[in-house]
Design a protein around this motif. Structure first.
Motif, PDB file in Angstrom:
ATOM      1  N   GLY A 831       2.016 -44.322 -22.114  1.00  0.00           N
ATOM      2  CA  GLY A 831       0.739 -43.976 -21.514  1.00  0.00           C
ATOM      3  C   GLY A 831       0.820 -42.654 -20.801  1.00  0.00           C
ATOM      4  O   GLY A 831       1.826 -41.941 -20.867  1.00  0.00           O
ATOM      5  N   LYS A 832      -0.267 -42.327 -20.100  1.00  0.00           N
ATOM      6  CA  LYS A 832      -0.349 -41.061 -19.389  1.00  0.00           C
ATOM      7  C   LYS A 832      -0.589 -41.305 -17.903  1.00  0.00           C
ATOM      8  O   LYS A 832      -1.275 -42.258 -17.525  1.00  0.00           O
ATOM      9  CB  LYS A 832      -1.476 -40.192 -19.961  1.00  0.00           C
ATOM     10  N   VAL A 833      -0.006 -40.415 -17.093  1.00  0.00           N
ATOM     11  CA  VAL A 833      -0.223 -40.489 -15.655  1.00  0.00           C
ATOM     12  C   VAL A 833      -1.692 -40.169 -15.366  1.00  0.00           C
ATOM     13  O   VAL A 833      -2.188 -39.109 -15.753  1.00  0.00           O
ATOM     14  CB  VAL A 833       0.693 -39.487 -14.917  1.00  0.00           C
ATOM     15  N   GLU A 834      -2.375 -41.112 -14.717  1.00  0.00           N
ATOM     16  CA  GLU A 834      -3.789 -40.870 -14.433  1.00  0.00           C
ATOM     17  C   GLU A 834      -4.078 -40.744 -12.945  1.00  0.00           C
ATOM     18  O   GLU A 834      -5.100 -40.203 -12.549  1.00  0.00           O
ATOM     19  CB  GLU A 834      -4.662 -41.972 -15.028  1.00  0.00           C
ATOM     20  N   ALA A 835      -3.174 -41.245 -12.097  1.00  0.00           N
ATOM     21  CA  ALA A 835      -3.378 -41.135 -10.655  1.00  0.00           C
ATOM     22  C   ALA A 835      -2.031 -41.299  -9.964  1.00  0.00           C
ATOM     23  O   ALA A 835      -1.120 -41.959 -10.482  1.00  0.00           O
ATOM     24  CB  ALA A 835      -4.355 -42.203 -10.166  1.00  0.00           C
ATOM     25  N   VAL A 836      -1.917 -40.684  -8.793  1.00  0.00           N
ATOM     26  CA  VAL A 836      -0.688 -40.806  -8.014  1.00  0.00           C
ATOM     27  C   VAL A 836      -1.047 -41.114  -6.574  1.00  0.00           C
ATOM     28  O   VAL A 836      -2.138 -40.791  -6.099  1.00  0.00           O
ATOM     29  CB  VAL A 836       0.149 -39.507  -8.072  1.00  0.00           C
ATOM     30  N   ASP A 837      -0.125 -41.785  -5.867  1.00  0.00           N
ATOM     31  CA  ASP A 837      -0.269 -41.947  -4.426  1.00  0.00           C
ATOM     32  C   ASP A 837       1.087 -41.683  -3.787  1.00  0.00           C
ATOM     33  O   ASP A 837       1.960 -41.083  -4.413  1.00  0.00           O
ATOM     34  CB  ASP A 837      -0.819 -43.330  -4.063  1.00  0.00           C
ATOM     35  N   ALA A 838       1.277 -42.150  -2.582  1.00  0.00           N
ATOM     36  CA  ALA A 838       2.486 -41.786  -1.851  1.00  0.00           C
ATOM     37  C   ALA A 838       3.755 -42.371  -2.456  1.00  0.00           C
ATOM     38  O   ALA A 838       4.829 -41.801  -2.310  1.00  0.00           O
ATOM     39  CB  ALA A 838       2.358 -42.230  -0.390  1.00  0.00           C
ATOM     40  N   ARG A 839       3.643 -43.495  -3.150  1.00  0.00           N
ATOM     41  CA  ARG A 839       4.859 -44.179  -3.573  1.00  0.00           C
ATOM     42  C   ARG A 839       4.917 -44.485  -5.053  1.00  0.00           C
ATOM     43  O   ARG A 839       5.917 -44.959  -5.547  1.00  0.00           O
ATOM     44  CB  ARG A 839       5.000 -45.492  -2.793  1.00  0.00           C
ATOM     45  N   SER A 840       3.814 -44.239  -5.791  1.00  0.00           N
ATOM     46  CA  SER A 840       3.812 -44.648  -7.194  1.00  0.00           C
ATOM     47  C   SER A 840       2.787 -43.848  -7.977  1.00  0.00           C
ATOM     48  O   SER A 840       1.990 -43.082  -7.417  1.00  0.00           O
ATOM     49  CB  SER A 840       3.492 -46.152  -7.307  1.00  0.00           C
ATOM     50  N   ALA A 841       2.836 -44.047  -9.283  1.00  0.00           N
ATOM     51  CA  ALA A 841       1.852 -43.421 -10.180  1.00  0.00           C
ATOM     52  C   ALA A 841       1.227 -44.506 -11.043  1.00  0.00           C
ATOM     53  O   ALA A 841       1.893 -45.485 -11.435  1.00  0.00           O
ATOM     54  CB  ALA A 841       2.530 -42.375 -11.054  1.00  0.00           C
ATOM     55  N   GLN A 842      -0.036 -44.351 -11.341  1.00  0.00           N
ATOM     56  CA  GLN A 842      -0.725 -45.259 -12.250  1.00  0.00           C
ATOM     57  C   GLN A 842      -0.631 -44.688 -13.668  1.00  0.00           C
ATOM     58  O   GLN A 842      -0.981 -43.532 -13.905  1.00  0.00           O
ATOM     59  CB  GLN A 842      -2.193 -45.402 -11.852  1.00  0.00           C
ATOM     60  N   ILE A 843      -0.158 -45.512 -14.588  1.00  0.00           N
ATOM     61  CA  ILE A 843      -0.015 -45.087 -15.988  1.00  0.00           C
ATOM     62  C   ILE A 843      -1.102 -45.778 -16.802  1.00  0.00           C
ATOM     63  O   ILE A 843      -1.142 -47.021 -16.871  1.00  0.00           O
ATOM     64  CB  ILE A 843       1.373 -45.462 -16.555  1.00  0.00           C
ATOM     65  N   ALA A 844      -1.983 -44.995 -17.421  1.00  0.00           N
ATOM     66  CA  ALA A 844      -3.000 -45.548 -18.314  1.00  0.00           C
ATOM     67  C   ALA A 844      -2.343 -45.792 -19.667  1.00  0.00           C
ATOM     68  O   ALA A 844      -1.937 -44.854 -20.356  1.00  0.00           O
ATOM     69  CB  ALA A 844      -4.157 -44.573 -18.453  1.00  0.00           C
ATOM     70  N   LEU A 845      -2.213 -47.050 -20.068  1.00  0.00           N
ATOM     71  CA  LEU A 845      -1.489 -47.405 -21.288  1.00  0.00           C
ATOM     72  C   LEU A 845      -2.310 -47.086 -22.521  1.00  0.00           C
ATOM     73  O   LEU A 845      -3.554 -47.215 -22.540  1.00  0.00           O
ATOM     74  CB  LEU A 845      -1.116 -48.883 -21.263  1.00  0.00           C
ATOM     75  N   ALA A 846      -1.578 -46.686 -23.569  1.00  0.00           N
ATOM     76  CA  ALA A 846      -2.241 -46.287 -24.815  1.00  0.00           C
ATOM     77  C   ALA A 846      -3.029 -47.446 -25.409  1.00  0.00           C
ATOM     78  O   ALA A 846      -4.090 -47.258 -26.018  1.00  0.00           O
ATOM     79  CB  ALA A 846      -1.209 -45.771 -25.811  1.00  0.00           C
ATOM     80  N   GLY A 847      -2.538 -48.664 -25.264  1.00  0.00           N
ATOM     81  CA  GLY A 847      -3.218 -49.815 -25.852  1.00  0.00           C
ATOM     82  C   GLY A 847      -4.222 -50.466 -24.935  1.00  0.00           C
ATOM     83  O   GLY A 847      -4.703 -51.566 -25.209  1.00  0.00           O
ATOM     84  N   GLY A 848      -4.528 -49.814 -23.808  1.00  0.00           N
ATOM     85  CA  GLY A 848      -5.462 -50.387 -22.854  1.00  0.00           C
ATOM     86  C   GLY A 848      -4.746 -50.946 -21.634  1.00  0.00           C
ATOM     87  O   GLY A 848      -3.593 -51.373 -21.705  1.00  0.00           O
ATOM     88  N   GLY A 849      -5.416 -50.946 -20.512  1.00  0.00           N
ATOM     89  CA  GLY A 849      -4.819 -51.425 -19.279  1.00  0.00           C
ATOM     90  C   GLY A 849      -4.024 -50.321 -18.592  1.00  0.00           C
ATOM     91  O   GLY A 849      -3.942 -49.184 -19.065  1.00  0.00           O
ATOM     92  N   SER A 850      -3.447 -50.661 -17.461  1.00  0.00           N
ATOM     93  CA  SER A 850      -2.654 -49.676 -16.717  1.00  0.00           C
ATOM     94  C   SER A 850      -1.426 -50.353 -16.124  1.00  0.00           C
ATOM     95  O   SER A 850      -1.323 -51.583 -16.092  1.00  0.00           O
ATOM     96  CB  SER A 850      -3.498 -49.032 -15.612  1.00  0.00           C
ATOM     97  N   LEU A 851      -0.520 -49.531 -15.660  1.00  0.00           N
ATOM     98  CA  LEU A 851       0.755 -50.014 -15.149  1.00  0.00           C
ATOM     99  C   LEU A 851       1.137 -49.168 -13.941  1.00  0.00           C
ATOM    100  O   LEU A 851       0.941 -47.951 -13.949  1.00  0.00           O
ATOM    101  CB  LEU A 851       1.834 -49.891 -16.235  1.00  0.00           C
ATOM    102  N   THR A 852       1.623 -49.792 -12.890  1.00  0.00           N
ATOM    103  CA  THR A 852       2.084 -49.068 -11.707  1.00  0.00           C
ATOM    104  C   THR A 852       3.581 -48.823 -11.814  1.00  0.00           C
ATOM    105  O   THR A 852       4.352 -49.759 -12.015  1.00  0.00           O
ATOM    106  CB  THR A 852       1.790 -49.862 -10.421  1.00  0.00           C
ATOM    107  N   VAL A 853       3.984 -47.572 -11.692  1.00  0.00           N
ATOM    108  CA  VAL A 853       5.405 -47.205 -11.732  1.00  0.00           C
ATOM    109  C   VAL A 853       5.754 -46.526 -10.413  1.00  0.00           C
ATOM    110  O   VAL A 853       5.159 -45.501 -10.064  1.00  0.00           O
ATOM    111  CB  VAL A 853       5.718 -46.260 -12.914  1.00  0.00           C
TER     112      VAL A 853
END
Length: 950
Positions: A831-853
Motif C-alpha cells: 500500500g501507500k502511506v496516506e497519513a502520518v502522526d507522531a508514532r505511526s503511519a497509516q498505509i492505504a492497502l492496495a486491496g482496500g482497507g488500511s493498516l497502522t505501521v
C-alpha cells in the motif's frame, strides 16, 4: 584385531577419506570431516562431543587436510554483538578429532598421547601391553577421554594416566580413587563425588552450597590428586573467595572472583597487570568524551547514567545503540563507547566492567592465547551461577573450551538481577551451554523453619520458568507454628507495626539486635522502619543514608512542606524546585524572575501574571493557585495532610508516576520515595519541624551490631535468626514497575529464606500483595496463556528497553514515511502511506482497507527492508511546531554547551511536532522523552509549543 586399550577407555580412530576402516572399528559410526563441515561445524562438533563424553568409539574420516582446522580461529566481532553461547568454530573440532583417537592414516595405529608421555619421562612398551611404562616399571594407559578416577584393577597390574597430566609434562599416576572424606548428606555427596564432565548443582537456599563447592574442590585436589594447575574455582565476590580459600588452605587451591579472573586473563595477554581505575577516574574519562561541557543541574548526576549504560553494554552484551535508545539520559553513548575503551587501553588500564569485557576480547581475537589459557582452566568450579551476566557466561565458556567441564552451583529460583542480564535460562538450559552436563539437585533446606520452606516451595510453584525441584526442611528445622506469619496493618501503621514486631523479638531471651534484619523491596521504603525504630531507641545498622532525601520526589515534597509553613516569605529556590513537579509548562524566564526577590508571597507571585501574555499568565496563575492550597493546608494541618494534598490534589504523585513509567532501577522509583516519606509523616505531625527532625535522625551514629536495615537485593546469600519483610503490598511486591512477575516472586522468596527461625511479613490491609495467597497456596494457578495471533505488522526493530543484539542492533538507514510512498509489510500487504502522526503511519492497502505501521517496524520499499521512520519534512501546523522547537533546541544547546542532537534528535523533535502534546502525559508518550528529559526539558518544550501557530 581387538580394540587396542581397555574397552572402557572408548578410543576411536582417524583415517583418510576412502581408506579401509580398521577391523576393530567396523561397527563404529563414521563421521566425515569435509569442506561442508569446515563451513558449518556445529552439528558434527555436537556429534563428536557426545561420543567423546560417552566414550563411544567413532571413526573420523578426514576428507580435508587437518591443518585446515588445527589453528584456533580469531573472532574480531565486538563481544556485545555475540551471544553467551558463541564459540570459535574450530576449538572443539580440533580437540575432539584427536583427543581420544588413534591415528591410522599412515597404515599403522599411532597413539600420540603415548609418544607425548614418553617425552615426559615415561618409557615405551615394546610388547604393547599398555601405552607406556611409568617409573617403577608400572605399565599405564594414557586416557584421552573426559577426566575421571579409574580403579586400580581396570586391567590387572596396569594404571591410567590422564592426557591432562601428560600435557603438563607429568607422566604420573594419580592416587587411587577415594570417596569424599567429609560427612555429607546423600544429595551433597552425590554432587561432590560427581564422576566426570560438567555438572549442574541446583542449590536452593540453605542447602549447603558453599560446603558442596568447598568439598568438591578438596575432593579433586586431595582425594583425586588432580593437578592444581588445571582446577580453578570462581567465586562471585571477594568474601566468597576468601571463605573457599580458608576452608581448603591445605591444598593451596586456585580461587578467583569473576573480576579477578578477567583481570588475570587481561594481564596474561598484555604481559603485565593493567591498572584498575577507580570510579572517580572513570567519571572524568566519560566527561572528557561527552560533546561540549554538560551543565550539571543541582542534585543531578549526569555521568552516573553513562557508567551504568557502559556496564549494560559490556556485561549484558547489548549494543550501545540499543542501550542508548532504551533510555533518555545517555545521549551519544554509541559514539563514546569505542573511544572510552580506547582511552582505557592507551592508559594501560581497565575499569571494573572492562576486566570482563577486555578478557573476552582478548580470548576471542587471539586464538593461540585462548588455547594457552584453556590449558590452565580444564576444570572450573563456579559459585552463584544464577547471578552471572551474559558476559560472565561467555568468559567462562571461552576458558572452559574445548571440554566445557564446568561444575556450576546456583539456584534459578534466586535470579533477581535480571536488570543486568542475569537469566534463569543459564541454569534451566545448562546442558546447552555445557553439553552432557549431569544434574545434582540439592533438596534439603537446613537453614529455614518448616513453615518458611513450605511457603517458599508453594510460592515458587506459581513460576513456570524454573528447574522443577522437591525441597524439604532439614531434620533439625524449627517446626513451630507461626515461624512464618503475616502482620496486617492499616495504611498509616506500617512503621509502628515494624517497631512492635522488632521489639517483641528483642524481648525474647537471647535475641540480640544483630540477629534481626528488616528488608524491603526498594531503598526508599526503608525510611519508615528506620525512623520509627530509631525513635523507639532500637540500635540500627542501616544502608539508607541522608542522600535519599535528595532524590527528585523527596526534594520536591520537602520543598512543598517548606512553602506551606513559610507564609508570605517563600524562598524562591523552593518555588523553582516545585515548578516542574508537576510540569506546568512555565517559560524559561520564570526562574530568573523569581531570583529578583529573596522571598515571595503568593500574592506577589500572582502579580507576575499581570505583566506577561495571556498564555503565560494562565500558567503563572495556575502555580499560584496550587501554592494557595498548600499554604492554606498548613493552617491547622499535619505533615501527612499536607503531603497527601501535594501528592493527590497538586499532582506530585502523578508527576512522579509519569517519571517512573519507563521503568526504575532496583533502588527505588520516584513514587516509592513519596510512599516512604508518608510512612514517617505521622511520627512528626508538625509540618514546620518535620524536615529538621528527619535530617537529625540521619545524623545519628550507626551501630554495627544493631538491627540491619537493607534492601533484599543487597543481602542475597546472608542469613539472620529473625527477618522482617516490610512492605509486602501490591505495587511494591510485586513492584508495579517490575516487568517480570516471576522475578518479583523470586525476590520475595529470597527475602523469606534469609530467616533461620522467624520470618514476619508486613502488609497493608488495603492493598495486600497477591503473593501472600500464593505463599499458602490459596491463589488459583494461572492457566497457560495462548500465544497471541501474529499481526500483519512485524516486531519493532528497536524498541524501548529491548535487549537487541547482533546484526539487527547495528545502524540501519530507515525508510521514511513520506506521503504517497509505496511500501510492503509482513504478510505481503502492499500500500501507500496516506497519513502520518507522531508514532505511526497509516498505509492505504492496495486491496482496500488500511493498516497502522508504527515507526521502527520493518517495511520494504524498492527491494530494501528497513525500519519505517517519521517523515523528514512536515507540513502545516506540524511544520510550524517543528520550527519553533528547532529554535528552542538551538538556544538550549547553546546554553548547555552541547550539540543540538544531545538535547533532542531530529527524529524525536519531528515526532513531538507531529503529536503536539499539551501536557506532560502527552509529552512523555512521545519517543525520545523519558523521565530524564521530561524533568529536564518538559516545561520548556510545552512552553515552546504554546508559541507555535495553530
Amino acid at each position: 584385531m581387538p580394540v587396542p586399550g581397555p574397552v572402557a577407555l572408548g578410543r576411536g580412530v582417524v583415517i583418510n577419506a576412502g581408506a579401509a576402516i580398521p577391523a576393530a572399528w567396523m561397527s563404529a559410526p563414521v563421521v566425515t570431516i569435509d569442506e561442508a563441515v569446515l563451513k558449518a561445524p556445529s552439528a558434527v562438533v555436537g556429534q563428536l562431543h557426545q561420543a567423546w563424553a560417552d566414550r563411544t568409539p567413532v571413526v573420523v574420516e578426514l576428507a580435508v587436510d587437518p591443518a585446515r582446522f588445527r589453528e584456533p580461529v580469531a573472532i574480531t566481532d565486538e563481544p556485545w554483538s555475540l551471544d553467551p553461547d558463541v564459540e570459535p568454530s574450530f576449538d572443539r573440532l580440533h580437540f575432539l578429532v584427536w583427543a581420544n583417537t588413534y591415528d591410522a592414516r599412515s597404515g599403522e595405529l599411532i597413539w600420540w598421547w603415548g609418544r607425548k608421555a614418553s617425552r615426559a619421562g615415561a618409557a615405551d612398551t615394546p610388547d604393547g601391553v599398555a601405552d607406556v611404562v611409568l617409573p617403577g616399571a608400572v605399565p599405564a594407559w594414557v586416557d584421552g577421554g573426559p577426566r575421571r578416577p579409574w580403579p586400580e584393577d581396570l586391567v590387572a597390574g596396569q594404571r591410567v594416566v590422564h592426557s591432562e597430566s601428560v600435557e603438563l609434562g607429568r607422566a604420573e599416576v594419580a592416587p587411587p580413587p577415594a570417596e569424599p572424606a567429609a560427612d555429607l548428606a546423600p544429595d551433597q555427596l552425590g554432587a561432590v563425588a560427581h564422576l566426570s564432565g560438567p555438572a549442574r548443582v541446583i542449590a536452593p537456599a540453605g542447602s549447603g552450597k558453599t560446603r558442596v563447592l568447598t568439598e568438591r574442590l578438596r575432593h579433586l585436589l586431595g582425594d583425586r590428586g588432580w593437578e592444581r594447575d588445571t582446577v580453578l574455582a570462581v567465586a562471585y565476590n571477594k568474601e566468597a573467595q576468601l571463605e573457599l580459600e580458608r576452608r581448603t588452605e591445605a591444598f593451596r587451591p586456585r580461587v578467583r572472583t569473576l573480576n579477578s579472573l578477567g583481570l588475570w586473563v587481561v594481564a596474561q595477554h598484555l604481559g603485565r597487570s593493567p591498572a584498575v581505575l577507580e570510579e572517580r577516574e572513570c567519571r572524568r574519562l566519560v566527561e572528557s568524551l561527552l560533546p561540549g561541557r554538560r551543565r550539571q543541574r543541582a542534585n543531578t548526576d549526569p555521568i552516573g547514567p553513562y557508567l551504568e549504560a557502559l556496564g549494560l553494554v559490556r556485561l549484558g552484551l547489548r549494543s550501545p545503540r540499543a542501550v542508548e535508545e532504551s533510555r533518555d539520559d545517555v545521549d551519544g553513548l554509541q559514539e563514546i563507547f569505542g573511544p572510552y575503551r580506547e582511552q582505557l587501553a592507551s592508559r594501560g588500564a581497565v575499569d571494573f566492567d572492562e576486566q570482563i569485557y577486555a578478557a573476552i576480547s582478548a580470548l576471542l581475537s587471539d586464538g593461540p592465547f585462548r588455547r594457552s589459557m584453556q590449558q590452565r582452566c580444564r576444570h572450573l568450579l563456579v559459585d552463584e551461577f544464577q547471578d552471572l551476566t551474559p558476559a560472565h557466561v561467555l568468559l567462562l565458556r571461552l576458558l572452559s573450551l574445548p571440554a566445557l567441564d564446568v561444575f556450576g552451583v546456583g539456584d534459578d529460583d534466586q535470579v533477581i538481577y535480571g536488570h543486568i542480564g542475569a537469566d534463569p535460562a543459564y541454569l534451566i538450559d545448562y546442558d546447552a551451554l555445557f553439553p552432557g552436563a549431569a544434574s545434582h539437585p540439592l533438596t534439603v533446606n537446613y537453614r529455614c523453619p518448616v513453615e518458611v520452606v513450605e511457603g517458599a516451595r508453594t510460592l515458587l510453584g506459581y513460576n513456570r520458568r524454573r528447574v522443577a525441584k522437591d525441597i524439604h526442611a532439614g531434620p533439625a528445622a524449627d517446626a513451630a507454628t507461626g515461624s512464618l506469619r503475616t502482620v496486617k496493618h492499616a495504611p498509616d501503621d506500617g512503621a509502628s507495626s515494624a517497631v512492635e514486631v522488632v521489639r517483641g523479638w528483642l524481648a525474647e531471651p537471647g535475641v540480640e539486635p544483630s540477629a534481626i534484619a528488616v528488608l524491603t523491596r526498594v531503598n526508599s521504603l526503608l525510611l519508615a522502619p528506620q525512623v520509627a525504630l530509631a525513635e523507639a531507641g532500637v540500635p540500627l545498622n542501616s544502608v539508607l543514608r541522608a542522600e535519599v532525601l535528595e532524590r527528585t520526589g523527596l526534594r520536591a515534597a520537602l520543598a512543598y512542606l517548606r512553602i506551606a509553613t513559610s507564609g508570605d516569605a517563600i524562598n524562591p529556590r523552593d518555588i523553582v524546585e516545585i515548578m516542574r513537579r508537576p510540569t506546568r509548562g512555565l517559560p524559561q524566564w520564570f526562574p530568573d524572575r523569581l531570583e529578583r526577590r529573596t522571598s515571595w508571597s503568593v500574592k506577589q507571585l500572582r502579580s507576575i501574571a499581570d505583566q506577561v501574555p495571556d498564555k503565560e499568565a494562565a500558567k503563572v496563575l495556575h502555580l499560584a493557585d496550587d501554592l494557595t492550597l498548600v499554604v492554606g493546608a498548613a493552617r491547622g494541618g499535619t505533615t501527612r495532610s499536607i503531603l497527601e494534598l501535594v501528592r493527590d490534589q497538586i499532582g506530585l504523585g502523578s508527576a512522579m508516576s509519569m517519571l517512573d513509567q519507563t521503568g526504575a532501577a532496583q533502588g527505588s522509583s520516584h513514587l516509592d520515595d513519596l510512599e516512604g516519606l508518608l510512612g514517617v509523616a505521622d511520627l512528626h505531625p508538625d509540618p514546620a519541624g518535620f524536615e529538621p527532625w528527619l535530617r537529625a535522625l540521619f545524623g545519628r551514629e550507626r551501630d554495627p551490631n544493631g538491627v540491619l536495615l537493607s534492601t533484599i537485593h543487597r543481602v542475597k546469600g546472608r542469613e539472620w535468626d529473625r527477618v522482617l519483610v516490610f512492605g509486602v503490598s501490591d505495587g511494591v511486591m510485586p513492584h508495579r514497575l517490575g516487568e517480570d512477575r516471576e522475578e518479583e516472586r523470586r525476590v520475595l522468596h529470597v527475602a523469606i529464606t534469609r530467616g533461620r527461625h522467624r520470618v514476619a511479613l508486613l502488609a497493608d490491609t488495603t492493598r495486600l500483595s497477591p503473593f501472600l495467597a500464593e505463599l499458602d497456596g490459596t491463589a488459583p494457578v494461572r492457566t497457560e496463556r495462548a500465544p497471541a495471533p501474529r499481526s500483519a505488522t512485524v516486531e519493532p526493530l528497536f524498541k524501548k528497553g529491548a535487549a537487541i543484539k547482533g546484526k539487527a542492533s547495528r545502524a540501519v538507514e530507515g525508510i521514511t514515511a513520506e506521503q504517497g510512498r509505496s511500501v510492503k509489510v509482513l504478510g505481503g500487504y502492499e500500500g501507500k502511506v496516506e497519513a502520518v502522526d507522531a508514532r505511526s503511519a497509516q498505509i492505504a492497502l492496495a486491496g482496500g482497507g488500511s493498516l497502522t505501521v508504527r515507526y521502527g517496524e520493518r517495511v520494504e520499499h524498492q527491494g530494501k527492508t528497513a525500519p519505517l521512520q517519521p517523515p523528514t519534512e512536515l507540513w502545516g501546523g506540524a511544520a510550524s511546531a517543528e520550527a519553533v522547537l528547532r529554535a528552542w533546541r538551538t538556544r538550549r544547546a547553546k546554553d548547555d554547551r552541547v550539540p543540538p542532537y544531545v538535547v533532542l534528535s531530529d527524529a524525536h523533535l519531528r515526532g513531538i511536532a507531529l503529536a503536539r502534546p499539551t501536557d506532560a502525559a502527552g509529552l512523555v508518550a512521545c519517543d525520545g522523552i523519558g523521565p530524564t528529559k521530561l524533568d529536564r526539558y518538559g516545561d520548556d518544550i510545552l512552553a515552546a509549543l504554546d508559541e507555535a501557530p495553530d
